[in-house]
Design an enzyme around this catalytic site. Sequence first.
Site, PDB file in Angstrom:
ATOM      1  N   ASP A 239      36.991  -8.827  12.967  1.00 49.13           N
ATOM      2  CA  ASP A 239      38.254  -9.247  13.584  1.00 49.13           C
ATOM      3  C   ASP A 239      38.759 -10.497  12.869  1.00 49.13           C
ATOM      4  O   ASP A 239      38.012 -11.473  12.690  1.00 49.13           O
ATOM      5  CB  ASP A 239      38.036  -9.541  15.071  1.00 49.13           C
ATOM      6  CG  ASP A 239      39.348  -9.801  15.790  1.00 49.13           C
ATOM      7  OD1 ASP A 239      39.941  -8.834  16.286  1.00 49.13           O
ATOM      8  OD2 ASP A 239      39.772 -10.976  15.833  1.00 49.13           O
ATOM      9  N   ILE A 240      40.037 -10.447  12.442  1.00 48.70           N
ATOM     10  CA  ILE A 240      40.630 -11.598  11.749  1.00 48.70           C
ATOM     11  C   ILE A 240      40.832 -12.733  12.763  1.00 48.70           C
ATOM     12  O   ILE A 240      41.445 -12.534  13.821  1.00 48.70           O
ATOM     13  CB  ILE A 240      41.966 -11.227  11.097  1.00 48.70           C
ATOM     14  CG1 ILE A 240      41.771 -10.097  10.077  1.00 48.70           C
ATOM     15  CG2 ILE A 240      42.594 -12.440  10.413  1.00 48.70           C
ATOM     16  CD1 ILE A 240      43.050  -9.583   9.457  1.00 48.70           C
ATOM     17  N   ASN A 247      50.747 -14.511  12.846  1.00 49.86           N
ATOM     18  CA  ASN A 247      51.989 -13.764  13.081  1.00 49.86           C
ATOM     19  C   ASN A 247      53.073 -14.656  13.675  1.00 49.86           C
ATOM     20  O   ASN A 247      54.247 -14.605  13.264  1.00 49.86           O
ATOM     21  CB  ASN A 247      51.733 -12.581  14.017  1.00 49.86           C
ATOM     22  CG  ASN A 247      51.171 -11.376  13.285  1.00 49.86           C
ATOM     23  OD1 ASN A 247      51.380 -11.208  12.088  1.00 49.86           O
ATOM     24  ND2 ASN A 247      50.450 -10.537  14.005  1.00 49.86           N
ATOM     25  N   ASP A 256      51.109  -8.661   7.855  1.00 52.04           N
ATOM     26  CA  ASP A 256      50.846  -7.385   7.169  1.00 52.04           C
ATOM     27  C   ASP A 256      50.188  -7.614   5.801  1.00 52.04           C
ATOM     28  O   ASP A 256      49.284  -6.870   5.403  1.00 52.04           O
ATOM     29  CB  ASP A 256      52.151  -6.615   6.994  1.00 52.04           C
ATOM     30  CG  ASP A 256      52.683  -6.046   8.301  1.00 52.04           C
ATOM     31  OD1 ASP A 256      51.909  -6.008   9.276  1.00 52.04           O
ATOM     32  OD2 ASP A 256      53.861  -5.640   8.342  1.00 52.04           O
ATOM     33  N   GLU A 282      44.300  -6.195  14.346  1.00 51.99           N
ATOM     34  CA  GLU A 282      43.633  -6.974  13.299  1.00 51.99           C
ATOM     35  C   GLU A 282      42.143  -6.669  13.207  1.00 51.99           C
ATOM     36  O   GLU A 282      41.382  -7.412  12.586  1.00 51.99           O
ATOM     37  CB  GLU A 282      43.849  -8.471  13.546  1.00 51.99           C
ATOM     38  CG  GLU A 282      43.139  -9.045  14.752  1.00 51.99           C
ATOM     39  CD  GLU A 282      43.936  -8.937  16.050  1.00 51.99           C
ATOM     40  OE1 GLU A 282      43.639  -9.718  16.979  1.00 51.99           O
ATOM     41  OE2 GLU A 282      44.847  -8.094  16.132  1.00 51.99           O
TER      42      GLU A 282
END
Length: 370
Positions: A239-240, A247, A256, A282
């Site tokens: 997971d980022i 964002n 993106d 993500e």
Amino acid sequence: MNHLLLELANKSQTYRKMLNLYWITIILTILLEFLIHRMETFSAPYTYFYILVMQTLVLSSITGVVEMLYRYRKIHNDDLLIVTGIIYASSIIYMNPTIGIVPAIYIFPILTSVLSFNKNRILLAYCLVIVSFTALYAFSPILRVSMQTNELIGILFLYIGVTVIAMTISSNGIELLNNLKHTTQTKQELLVKTIIMDKLSKMDALTDLYNHKTFHEYLEKLIDQNERNHLPLQLAILDIDNFKHINDTYGHWVGDIILQRVALIIKETVTSNDFVARYGGEEFAIIFADKSMDQSYLIAEQIRQKLNLTLHPELDSKAATISIGLQNYATGEGKEALFRGADASLYIAKRSGKNKTVVQMPASQQSAGG
């Protein structure tokens, strides 16, 4: 019909068959001429046999040259076949001028030209036949004497009729071949579209990784392999970190870009036996197959460290880190338990400072940080 047309369209295959036919023709011609003339009385039999031997040598030499060009130089020229056929027919007529039907053998090179599906080549064969027959008729007194006027006219009309038929066959053959090629091309295009659609249904458009649905299908198959063959299996969920902040701060278009770069680093780091998917948002998932837990952990750490060192211009030259939860599959526990373990490890990694790889093991395996 389609199979036959495809065979005829295969120039090399057709050429090989025609050469085989020419070799057989030499043998049959010599045998038939020997049997025919054996029944006749000759004032000089040795002269005739000498001519027969010379005919055999000439025909074999010509065919041998064509054979060598085909076999060693990969030359398969339709004009060579037509000329060879005319030489065959001319030699047979020259050796048997008293047999009235023999000049009809000139239809052989005309029919040979049909295999090229080329009208100009058929006309060439017809012209060569007319020239060759005229030359033989002019220089062979025996042929002139043996052929009546009505026979001569009949032979000429035979050549014309066979040429017309050959042209008709060629036209129909060309049309059928074009239709067959169009049908084949349409089928190929449909197959390509089907393959593309199948790929699109399995892939995530943004990251070019496998999608959520395909991931679960593949995982179920690997779990089945584990249950039956005890195939080692681990699941990592990645997971980022702070992706919502990325964002909100830099825009979704930057998000993106980060997703694409993360996906690329993951793909470049895993092995060919591993399966990578964008699990959602993500989150990414990796199925490690046929590896020990230590090996899978090492690859997961390599991914995390690479991303920790990758600076993104769009993020003001900052890194986008990830947290990883890694879980080993125990035979019989099922897919849900595997996901619960990986999720629990990811939760610990997030709650304990992020940018970590946490392993969920029943033994004394500990978490590792970055």
